[in-house]
Scaffold this motif. Structure first.
Motif, PDB file in Angstrom:
ATOM      1  N   THR A 137      31.828 115.096  20.804  1.00 27.42           N
ATOM      2  CA  THR A 137      30.753 114.130  20.584  1.00 27.42           C
ATOM      3  C   THR A 137      30.637 113.249  21.821  1.00 27.42           C
ATOM      4  O   THR A 137      31.633 112.721  22.313  1.00 27.42           O
ATOM      5  N   GLY A 139      28.667 109.975  23.667  1.00 25.82           N
ATOM      6  CA  GLY A 139      27.855 108.784  23.495  1.00 25.82           C
ATOM      7  C   GLY A 139      26.639 108.826  24.393  1.00 25.82           C
ATOM      8  O   GLY A 139      26.740 109.171  25.569  1.00 25.82           O
ATOM      9  N   ARG A 143      17.572 107.023  23.336  1.00 23.25           N
ATOM     10  CA  ARG A 143      17.177 108.342  22.824  1.00 23.25           C
ATOM     11  C   ARG A 143      15.806 108.756  23.374  1.00 23.25           C
ATOM     12  O   ARG A 143      14.856 107.985  23.385  1.00 23.25           O
ATOM     13  N   LYS A 167      27.725 117.326  19.877  1.00 19.54           N
ATOM     14  CA  LYS A 167      26.964 116.303  19.172  1.00 19.54           C
ATOM     15  C   LYS A 167      26.720 115.106  20.081  1.00 19.54           C
ATOM     16  O   LYS A 167      27.500 114.836  20.995  1.00 19.54           O
ATOM     17  N   HIS A 169      26.097 110.931  19.974  1.00 20.58           N
ATOM     18  CA  HIS A 169      26.170 109.690  19.193  1.00 20.58           C
ATOM     19  C   HIS A 169      25.260 108.689  19.892  1.00 20.58           C
ATOM     20  O   HIS A 169      25.613 108.132  20.925  1.00 20.58           O
ATOM     21  N   TYR A 170      24.065 108.468  19.324  1.00 21.24           N
ATOM     22  CA  TYR A 170      23.090 107.603  19.969  1.00 21.24           C
ATOM     23  C   TYR A 170      23.366 106.130  19.686  1.00 21.24           C
ATOM     24  O   TYR A 170      23.690 105.748  18.559  1.00 21.24           O
ATOM     25  N   LEU A 180      31.953 101.680  22.464  1.00 15.95           N
ATOM     26  CA  LEU A 180      32.455 102.724  21.579  1.00 15.95           C
ATOM     27  C   LEU A 180      33.543 103.539  22.262  1.00 15.95           C
ATOM     28  O   LEU A 180      34.544 103.912  21.644  1.00 15.95           O
ATOM     29  N   ARG A 185      36.372 105.125  19.525  1.00 17.52           N
ATOM     30  CA  ARG A 185      35.553 105.779  18.504  1.00 17.52           C
ATOM     31  C   ARG A 185      34.891 107.051  19.029  1.00 17.52           C
ATOM     32  O   ARG A 185      34.543 107.938  18.255  1.00 17.52           O
ATOM     33  N   ILE A 186      34.683 107.117  20.337  1.00 25.41           N
ATOM     34  CA  ILE A 186      34.247 108.348  20.990  1.00 25.41           C
ATOM     35  C   ILE A 186      35.106 108.564  22.218  1.00 25.41           C
ATOM     36  O   ILE A 186      35.708 107.622  22.742  1.00 25.41           O
ATOM     37  N   CYS A 189      31.143 109.514  27.122  1.00 26.56           N
ATOM     38  CA  CYS A 189      29.786 108.952  27.046  1.00 26.56           C
ATOM     39  C   CYS A 189      29.103 109.062  28.403  1.00 26.56           C
ATOM     40  O   CYS A 189      29.752 109.179  29.446  1.00 26.56           O
TER      41      CYS A 189
END
Length: 332
Positions: A137, A139, A143, A167, A169-170, A180, A185-186, A189
């Motif tokens: 994932t 970040g 978007r 994936k 994470h927006y 983040l 959490r991620i 990014c």
């Protein structure tokens, strides 16, 4: 000394603003009404060159008086001041200039001053290429705006599909993405410069090792089949200034070329000058300069690259450039 508190403060200020990548609401400082010309730029790499040019008075003779430099923090502010005619020359994302021109504003793209400054930061040292992000994932901020479109296109060209192979994470801003990341959490990014450098410095202060895993400018070669670069930002000129003082525009191009070379060769000295107007400590600015891919290319000389870039962005979001490619006269 850069303390944890001050680091958090300037990182929030810079990364939390839109930089030169999307919408925002911050207000630029007012121009000096007594100056012959004020140059404007966001708090990013190309503005280091503008700050140096203003500090050294390199355009004073051509402008017929003092030339100042001011930071702006939002493309909304940029748009408003060009629409009103108050601003005549500024560094801008190249797609913003195209959008304004297609909406009828008399602006031209003079040059490109950076070949891209987007990076994937990661806690995982093993991430070396896009394929290493399979199952991960990432970040992402803004978007369907330029960073999202550039990253997505690179991944597509590697045969990787969002939602299937990886994936996103927006979040709303680069600062949120970094927060983040640093919170755990991620693990990865996308960040622009100087946010990427500021984030790495912040991570180190917090005892967390971050890696500059992917340079999206270099990865862009997989998209275009050409060089690893994309025309991210440069100088936009209002037609009023071009009509009033075309010699000044040519002098700007000449001095900007020399100024860019000086900044690249003297990053710490350049950073000290830039720190007088940019809300970042000189050491962070200096560290970010080698990763900003500074350049100085005349827009008309690289029209094909600009049109390729615009076309690829517009495939997913036509509105980003105003629905069509700009006319030939747009490229000075």
């Amino acid at each position: 000394m850069i303390t944890r508190r001050s680091l958090l403060g300037y990182t929030s200020s810079i990364i939390g603003s839109s930089l030169l990548l999307g919408a925002g609401s911050s207000i630029a400082t007012a121009a000096n009404a007594a100056s012959a010309l004020t140059l404007y730029g966001p708090p990013v790499g190309p503005s280091v060159t503008l700050a140096y040019m203003a500090k050294q008075g390199l355009l004073s003779k051509a402008a017929g008086g003092t030339v100042d430099f001011e930071i702006y923090k939002s493309p909304d502010v940029l748009r408003a001041n060009f629409v009103s005619g108050d601003w005549k020359l500024a560094v801008t994302p190249s797609y913003v200039a195209a959008n304004l021109a297609n909406k009828g504003l008399p602006v031209k793209m003079l040059n490109i001053m950076t070949w891209g400054m987007l990076y994937v930061l990661s806690f995982d040292e093993a991430i070396k290429k896009p394929e290493d992000l399979v199952g991960e994932t990432v970040g992402m901020f803004f978007r369907n705006d330029m960073p999202d479109l550039v990253f997505g296109r690179v991944m597509e060209e590697k045969g990787l599909k969002v939602g299937t192979d990886y994936k996103l994470h927006y979040v709303g801003t680069p600062f949120e993405a970094l927060q983040l990341l640093l919170s755990g959490r991620i693990k990865h990014c996308v960040l622009p410069e100087p946010a990427a450098t500021a984030g790495m410095v912040k991570g180190k202060k917090l005892g967390k090792k971050l890696y500059r895993s992917l340079d999206l400018a270099k990865e862009w070669a997989s998209v275009t089949g050409g060089e690893g670069r994309f025309p991210m930002a440069g100088a936009m000129v209002h037609q009023d200034l071009l009509d009033k003082n075309p010699a000044l525009i040519e002098e700007f191009q000449k001095q900007a070329m020399e100024g860019t070379k000086w900044v690249q060769g003297n990053p710490m000295e350049a950073a000290k000058v830039a720190a007088e107007t940019m809300p970042l400590p000189a050491p962070v600015i200096a560290k970010s300069i080698p990763h900003t891919h500074l350049t100085m290319e005349r827009a008309s000389d690289i029209r094909n690259e600009l049109e390729t870039f615009y076309g690829l962005l517009a495939e997913k979001n036509p509105a980003i450039i105003g629905g069509k490619l700009p006319d030939a006269s747009f490229y000075l």
